[in-house]
Design an enzyme around this catalytic site. Structure first.
Site, short mmCIF file in Angstrom:
data_model
loop_
_atom_site.label_atom_id
_atom_site.label_comp_id
_atom_site.label_asym_id
_atom_site.label_seq_id
_atom_site.Cartn_x
_atom_site.Cartn_y
_atom_site.Cartn_z
N CYS A 167 0.35 0.18 -0.48
CA CYS A 167 0.98 1.12 0.45
C CYS A 167 0.08 1.50 1.62
CB CYS A 167 1.43 2.36 -0.30
SG CYS A 167 2.51 1.96 -1.69
N HIS A 307 0.85 11.05 3.65
CA HIS A 307 1.36 9.96 2.82
C HIS A 307 2.60 10.47 2.08
CE1 HIS A 307 1.29 6.15 0.80
NE2 HIS A 307 1.10 6.68 -0.39
N GLU A 318 -2.97 14.99 -2.35
CA GLU A 318 -3.15 14.90 -0.90
C GLU A 318 -3.38 16.27 -0.28
OE1 GLU A 318 -1.25 12.74 3.05
OE2 GLU A 318 -0.05 12.84 1.21
N LYS A 339 8.57 10.27 4.97
CA LYS A 339 9.18 9.54 3.86
C LYS A 339 10.37 10.29 3.29
CE LYS A 339 5.11 6.95 2.22
NZ LYS A 339 4.08 7.42 3.17
N HIS A 344 10.02 5.36 0.88
CA HIS A 344 8.65 4.81 0.92
C HIS A 344 8.73 3.31 1.16
CE1 HIS A 344 4.58 4.05 0.29
NE2 HIS A 344 4.37 4.61 -0.90
N PHE A 403 -1.93 1.79 -4.19
CA PHE A 403 -2.38 1.39 -5.52
C PHE A 403 -3.67 0.59 -5.38
CE2 PHE A 403 1.97 1.29 -7.93
CZ PHE A 403 2.05 2.67 -7.82
#
Length: 419
Positions: A167, A307, A318, A339, A344, A403
């Protein structure tokens, strides 16, 4: 290399294929109006799946950008990347020709590449045999093909590569492209991210990891970053592309300048395959390194495109990372997760979110985080809930985390004649 040797890099073109609009104007208007792009999946029958919702690109016709034969030989992720790249070039009124082709490059990231082609060809292999598989399977599937095909379609012969960092891929692509122009390896770079991973196997995999929202009956409120009732992310698809250009080159051709990219920070958590490190130490360092690279202090930051995935782990982590990186300024900065509207896009998210940040800096309008009704007590910052906000934005950060522990922060700034 000293700061005196670094070239200034500006954004002169933008392209977007998203669940809330298939060009820059539609995308930006959708962001400001809080448009919901999430609904029941129509690309395939999702009835067997625990999660049956996604942010699909709607009304997209690849033949507006390429002929039918070319489109047939591209996975959807590559179609999106080529299309958004052509939009960005047209937006910049930038022509690639024999004189400049070797100085124009392409760097487009993706998380999983041509997964749909792989799934389809596996089915053919199992039901009809290996001799019936397409000779185009491999070139349609491999992740670098969005960058390669964009170069083929535009004639860009300069640096060409692909980031595949989950991502964070789209943001890594923009940051790496920034470095190439900044250090003189290219005069201009087409860069960003693309993804088309709303497929049966992808959905099953993320659902098995318990990462997805299961609000199938109310998809319009399923993605709710920073809300106490969030239950997972919602997949999306699309592409966001920027044309980065060396400042003097842009000025010499009278280009319209949206803003300047001035910082890039990247780190790794070195912690877990899928979970962020508690406290957000890695994400905080990415923000700190990006601000240091830009020569800016936390007090100069006005906006952060988070994010903000709407997962229990990401949003609180975050938030902690922003506090760690910005100190008291964390409570003064406007933050939003777009998002909440698009879903996403995995490797494509950094692309469309960088586009959003550039527009925020250019237009002094901050998009909202929709569906934020009851903030998580652990998420106690200003997330611009539900409605866009007019405000002066000199400096914007864009965060992307992937990830594997990948963390990226980009810094965009209002363009001023003097640095």
């Amino acid at each position: 290399m000293t700061n005196l040797e670094k070239k200034r890099v500006v954004v002169t073109g933008l392209g977007a294929i998203t669940p809330i609009g298939n060009n820059l104007t539609e995308y930006w208007e959708g962001l400001l109006s809080g448009r919901n792009g999430i609904g029941l999946i129509t690309l395939f029958d999702p009835s067997r799946h625990v999660c049956r919702i996604a942010g699909e690109v709607k009304g997209y016709d690849p033949h507006e950008y390429m002929d039918r034969k070319e489109a047939k030989r591209m996975d959807r992720f590559a179609q999106f990347g080529v299309s958004a790249s052509k939009q960005a070039l047209a937006d910049a009124q930038f022509e690639i020709n024999d004189l400049n082709a070797e100085q124009v490059g392409v760097l487009i990231g993706t998380g999983v590449g041509g997964l749909k082609v792989l799934e389809d060809q596996q089915e053919i292999y199992l039901t009809r045999g290996p001799d019936r598989c397409s000779p185009f399977m491999i070139p349609m599937m491999i992740s670098n093909m969005a960058a390669g095909l964009t170069a083929i379609h535009t004639g860009a012969k300069g640096p060409n590569s692909c980031t595949v960092t989950a991502c964070a891929a789209g943001s890594h692509a923009v940051g790496d492209a920034f470095r190439l122009v900044q250090r003189g390896y290219a005069q201009a770079m087409i860069c960003g991210g693309t993804e088309a991973a709303v497929t049966p196997l992808s959905l099953a995999g993320f659902a098995a990891a318990r990462a997805l929202s299961t609000r199938n009956e109310t998809p319009e409120v399923a993605c709710r970053p920073f809300d106490v009732a969030r239950d997972g992310f919602v997949m999306g698809e699309g592409s966001g592309i920027l044309l980065l250009e060396e400042l003097e080159h842009a000025k010499s051709r009278g280009a319209r300048i949206y803003g300047e990219i001035v910082g890039y920070g990247m780190t790794c958590d070195a912690h877990h395959m899928t979970s962020p490190v508690p406290g957000g130490e890695g994400a905080a360092r990415a923000m700190q390194l990006a601000m240091k690279d830009a020569g800016l202090s936390p007090e100069q930051v006005n906006y952060i495109n988070a994010h903000g995935t709407s997962t229990p782990a990401n949003d609180s982590t975050e938030t902690a990372a922003i506090k760690r990186a910005l100190g008291e300024q964390a409570y003064k900065v406007a933050i939003s997760s777009t998002k909440s509207m698009t879903g996403h896009l995995l490797g494509g998210s950094g692309g469309i979110e960088a586009v959003a940040c550039v527009m925020v800096v250019a237009k002094d309008q901050v998009p909202p985080t929709i569906n934020l009704e009851n903030p998580d007590p652990a998420c106690d910052l200003d997330y611009v809930p539900n409605y866009s906000r007019p405000m002066n934005v000199e400096v914007a950060l864009s965060n992307s985390f992937g990830f594997g522990g990948h963390n990226v922060t980009l810094v965009f700034k209002k363009y001023r004649q003097e640095a």
